[in-house]
Design a protein around this motif. Sequence first.
Motif, short mmCIF file in Angstrom:
data_model
loop_
_atom_site.label_atom_id
_atom_site.label_comp_id
_atom_site.label_asym_id
_atom_site.label_seq_id
_atom_site.Cartn_x
_atom_site.Cartn_y
_atom_site.Cartn_z
N HIS A 234 0.83 -1.21 0.00
CA HIS A 234 0.00 0.00 0.00
C HIS A 234 0.86 1.26 0.00
O HIS A 234 0.40 2.32 -0.45
N HIS A 235 2.07 1.16 0.49
CA HIS A 235 3.01 2.28 0.40
C HIS A 235 3.16 2.71 -1.06
O HIS A 235 3.13 3.91 -1.38
N HIS A 236 3.31 1.75 -1.94
CA HIS A 236 3.49 2.06 -3.36
C HIS A 236 2.19 2.61 -3.98
O HIS A 236 2.23 3.48 -4.85
N PHE A 237 1.05 2.09 -3.51
CA PHE A 237 -0.24 2.63 -3.94
C PHE A 237 -0.37 4.10 -3.56
O PHE A 237 -0.77 4.94 -4.38
N LEU A 238 -0.04 4.43 -2.31
CA LEU A 238 -0.21 5.80 -1.84
C LEU A 238 0.75 6.77 -2.53
O LEU A 238 0.39 7.92 -2.76
N LYS A 239 1.95 6.30 -2.84
CA LYS A 239 2.87 7.15 -3.60
C LYS A 239 2.24 7.55 -4.93
O LYS A 239 2.33 8.70 -5.36
N GLN A 240 1.60 6.59 -5.59
CA GLN A 240 0.94 6.89 -6.86
C GLN A 240 -0.32 7.72 -6.64
O GLN A 240 -0.66 8.58 -7.46
N TRP A 241 -1.01 7.47 -5.54
CA TRP A 241 -2.25 8.19 -5.26
C TRP A 241 -2.03 9.70 -5.29
O TRP A 241 -2.77 10.44 -5.94
N VAL A 242 -0.99 10.17 -4.59
CA VAL A 242 -0.76 11.62 -4.54
C VAL A 242 -0.33 12.15 -5.90
O VAL A 242 -0.67 13.27 -6.28
N ARG A 243 0.40 11.34 -6.66
CA ARG A 243 0.76 11.76 -8.03
C ARG A 243 -0.49 11.87 -8.90
O ARG A 243 -0.62 12.79 -9.71
N SER A 244 -1.38 10.91 -8.75
CA SER A 244 -2.62 10.94 -9.54
C SER A 244 -3.47 12.15 -9.17
O SER A 244 -4.04 12.81 -10.05
N CYS A 245 -3.55 12.46 -7.88
CA CYS A 245 -4.29 13.65 -7.45
C CYS A 245 -3.69 14.90 -8.09
O CYS A 245 -4.41 15.79 -8.55
N ALA A 246 -2.35 14.96 -8.13
CA ALA A 246 -1.68 16.11 -8.73
C ALA A 246 -1.94 16.19 -10.23
O ALA A 246 -2.13 17.28 -10.79
N SER A 247 -1.98 15.04 -10.90
CA SER A 247 -2.28 15.02 -12.33
C SER A 247 -3.69 15.52 -12.60
O SER A 247 -3.94 16.27 -13.55
N ILE A 248 -4.62 15.10 -11.76
CA ILE A 248 -6.01 15.54 -11.91
C ILE A 248 -6.09 17.06 -11.75
O ILE A 248 -6.77 17.75 -12.52
N ILE A 249 -5.39 17.58 -10.75
CA ILE A 249 -5.35 19.04 -10.54
C ILE A 249 -4.83 19.75 -11.78
O ILE A 249 -5.39 20.77 -12.21
N SER A 250 -3.77 19.21 -12.36
CA SER A 250 -3.15 19.88 -13.52
C SER A 250 -4.01 19.79 -14.77
O SER A 250 -3.82 20.56 -15.71
N ASN A 251 -4.98 18.88 -14.77
CA ASN A 251 -5.82 18.69 -15.95
C ASN A 251 -7.15 19.45 -15.89
O ASN A 251 -7.99 19.27 -16.77
N THR A 252 -7.34 20.28 -14.87
CA THR A 252 -8.61 21.00 -14.77
C THR A 252 -8.42 22.40 -14.20
O THR A 252 -7.47 22.66 -13.46
N ASP A 253 -9.36 23.26 -14.54
CA ASP A 253 -9.45 24.60 -13.93
C ASP A 253 -10.58 24.66 -12.91
O ASP A 253 -10.81 25.73 -12.32
N MET A 254 -11.26 23.55 -12.69
CA MET A 254 -12.41 23.53 -11.79
C MET A 254 -11.92 23.59 -10.34
O MET A 254 -11.26 22.66 -9.85
N GLU A 255 -12.26 24.67 -9.65
CA GLU A 255 -11.71 24.89 -8.32
C GLU A 255 -12.24 23.91 -7.29
O GLU A 255 -11.53 23.56 -6.34
N ASP A 256 -13.48 23.43 -7.45
CA ASP A 256 -13.99 22.45 -6.49
C ASP A 256 -13.22 21.14 -6.59
O ASP A 256 -12.93 20.50 -5.58
N VAL A 257 -12.85 20.76 -7.81
CA VAL A 257 -12.05 19.56 -8.01
C VAL A 257 -10.65 19.76 -7.46
O VAL A 257 -10.11 18.89 -6.75
#
Length: 298
Positions: A103-126
């Motif tokens: 799960h350590h490896h899962f969580l490392k990717q989790w935060v990267r995925s969250c950051a990718s989602i942020i970079s792919n949108t201008d929606m402030e609620d997201v």
Amino acid sequence: MTRCPVCLVQMNDTIARLSDHFYALQLKNNADHIMWLNRYIGKQRFGQDELELKFEKFFRTASLKEWIISNFVRKFYGDPPHMFILEMQHPKEYVLKGYAMEHHHFLKQWVRSCASIISNTDMEDVQAFEIENIVSEWYGAGDSRPSHHELLLRMGESLGVSRDAIYKSEPLPATKRAVEAWSMMSRDFTFVEGMAAMHSLELVASRNIRKYGATMGYFDPVILEDGSITEEAANFLGEGYNADVAHSETALDLIEKYSKEMRNTQDCQAVFLKSIEVFDDYLNARLERGMMLEDKQQ
């Protein structure tokens, strides 16, 4: 627009085109697409017209949120439930050790995925939602509110798996494949598809899962208090169990909202289905790692 839930290719057409894609690959005996058909549509071979009707029925929904929940429960809490969930009801030490390491490896990717989602949108609620996720999962808020990852490391330590060993570990092949898939889906697809890939997985530990038709929860809550697991393991599992139930569904509400606006509901369905397939393998990797650690100790 439609997307294939197996190879993730996007087609500028309707469900009929997607059905034709599967039909053609079925005729070529493509193993991956045939296994998907067996799992989600039916084990017999359908004619072209009948297959199209099956696809239209499978993907049809008035609520993407409800469709995701229904298919997630069927996949992991059906008859029988996933082996990892069965093992988690009253987990042995080796199960929690494997959980801590993979799960350590899962969580490392989790935060990267969250950051990718942020970079792919201008929606402030997201963006606000994903920032909150990054903080709670990886950084926490001081000594009084350690991160989910810190609680995971403490669980590992309480079971004899040092954080140094966890940090130095390499993910098992199934975990590595899953991490690579989640990285690609959250980085290269729309932000709402990335959310469908990642945040639907939070359903696995939802306290609402019985309300949605599961016959058991992620674990038997008695283990949080009966002394059968370490205090640190109880703290890690209890953090998710005691979290605000509404928060676990906030992402699904956002996915529903923006998939309607962007008219990419089926794309989100396809990415969700791909994500739960690799999640299935990743959960097995937790058990595999646990058994490896157990064998090493003996």
